[in-house]
Write an enzyme that holds these catalytic residues in place. Structure first.
Site: not given
Length: 364
Positions: A34-35
């Site tokens: 999850k950026w």
């Protein structure tokens, strides 16, 4: 611009779950990092490129270096979903990314040189003359890997795995590179704009913080005052109370109760409050202290009601952004057993450092 999927497109969203889900219970899952950046859908039709934010607002002018990279790396006609990010050294830096949203073109150009952004792609909505939005994610991912096989930095293809154990390992290790957690995508799901069909697993932690003020809710009236948010602080090594974030998201009933509960703590003399001096310079500043404006809050009433820093609150948070909570903290419970002066930064968990290049793969 004429593409099989045209802007505006609202990206597909995720709902929070606790722990890495079992793929077997969801018909198969694909896990990916999850950026922690700006969600961005890229539209390219030859030399025409548009970058659109999560709420469909244009980002194109703020990231000229990404526009150039899109033209150099991506298929001539395509629509991709992904994330804009800025990396400093071996980790993501969200504060540096925020600085890129600036009205002056000269500064935008300068920042494109000094703190260039990257783009990590994680879904393919269209390519050439065909839309892929009705295709299952497994097929979209396979096509994405084919189309982006030769991309070079600053364009990246996000890593994925169908192994829940590997996803659990990523969840623990990748935070040290500034990532936000793990996302799980059903392998058989089509692309559904603005629908929470994905799952996100984020870090959850607690901290004991000092309540030093509050802001009124936008619906508050003199006859019925309602609390909007609590202003939270922690003491640094020099004994100064630093603003660390806010706690909000209360029911209307609880907003009224908290106003009444906190009235005995209202500081009549602002000059004696640890944050009293901030009321004199409501201008943009890097620390985002209470009562001050930034380019994100221009026009909003950021005045606050100071409270004597005598009460301690336990809050939930996910991770830090510099010296502050990255997101709004969750009210847990009052800690009457703790002295405010004992609430310092040393209680905050620090993730083990991890090299961002390892997350990005060989392109990093």
């Amino acid at each position: 611009m004429r593409l099989p999927v045209m802007p505006p497109v609202q990206p597909m969203l995720a709902k929070s779950v606790k722990g890495i889900p079992d793929p077997a219970k969801h018909g198969g899952l694909s896990f990916e990092p999850k950026w922690d950046g700006f969600r961005c859908i890229v539209f390219r039709d030859g030399d025409e490129v548009e970058l659109a934010s999560r709420n469909t607002k244009p980002l194109t002018r703020y990231f000229p270096e990404v526009v150039d990279a899109v033209k150099a790396n991506l298929p001539d006609r395509c629509v991709l979903d992904g994330e804009l990010f800025v990396a400093i050294g071996d980790r993501l830096e969200f504060e540096k990314l925020q600085e890129r949203i600036h009205p002056a073109d000269s500064r935008v150009r300068m920042l494109a040189e000094t703190t260039p952004a990257g783009y990590v792609a994680f879904d393919l909505l269209a390519v050439d003359d065909g839309s892929l939005m009705r295709e299952p994610f497994s097929a979209r991912r396979e096509r994405l890997e084919t189309e982006l096989a030769g991309v070079q930095a600053p364009i990246f293809l996000t890593r994925t795995t169908t192994d829940a154990a590997e996803a659990e390992d990523w969840f623990e290790r990748f935070e040290g590179a500034g990532l936000d957690g793990v996302v799980a995508k059903p392998l058989d799901a089509p692309y559904q704009p603005n629908a929470r069909t994905m799952l996100k697993i984020k870090h959850e932690r607690t901290a004991d913080v000092v309540v030093a003020g509050y802001r009124l809710h936008k619906t508050s009236t003199p006859e019925q005052p309602l609390l909007g948010s609590l202003l939270l602080g922690l003491y640094d090594d020099e004994g100064r109370l630093q603003h660390i974030g806010v706690s909000a998201s209360f029911t209307a009933k609880r907003r009224a109760e908290l106003i009444e509960e906190l009235q005995p703590l209202v500081a009549e003399d602002l000059s004696e409050h640890p944050w009293g001096q901030w009321s004199e310079w409501a201008i943009a500043n890097p620390d985002r202290v209470p009562g001050t404006q930034s380019r994100w809050s221009a026009g909003k009433d950021l005045s606050f009601v100071p409270l004597r820093p005598e009460r301690v609150l336990e809050v939930g948070y996910d991770h830090m952004e510099g010296s502050r909570f990255r997101h709004t903290a969750q009210f847990k419970r009052w800690r009457t057993d703790r002295d405010p002066e004992s609430c310092g930064y040393e209680q905050l968990e620090e993730p083990v450092s991890y090299d961002l290049a390892s997350v990005l793969g060989k392109q990093g």
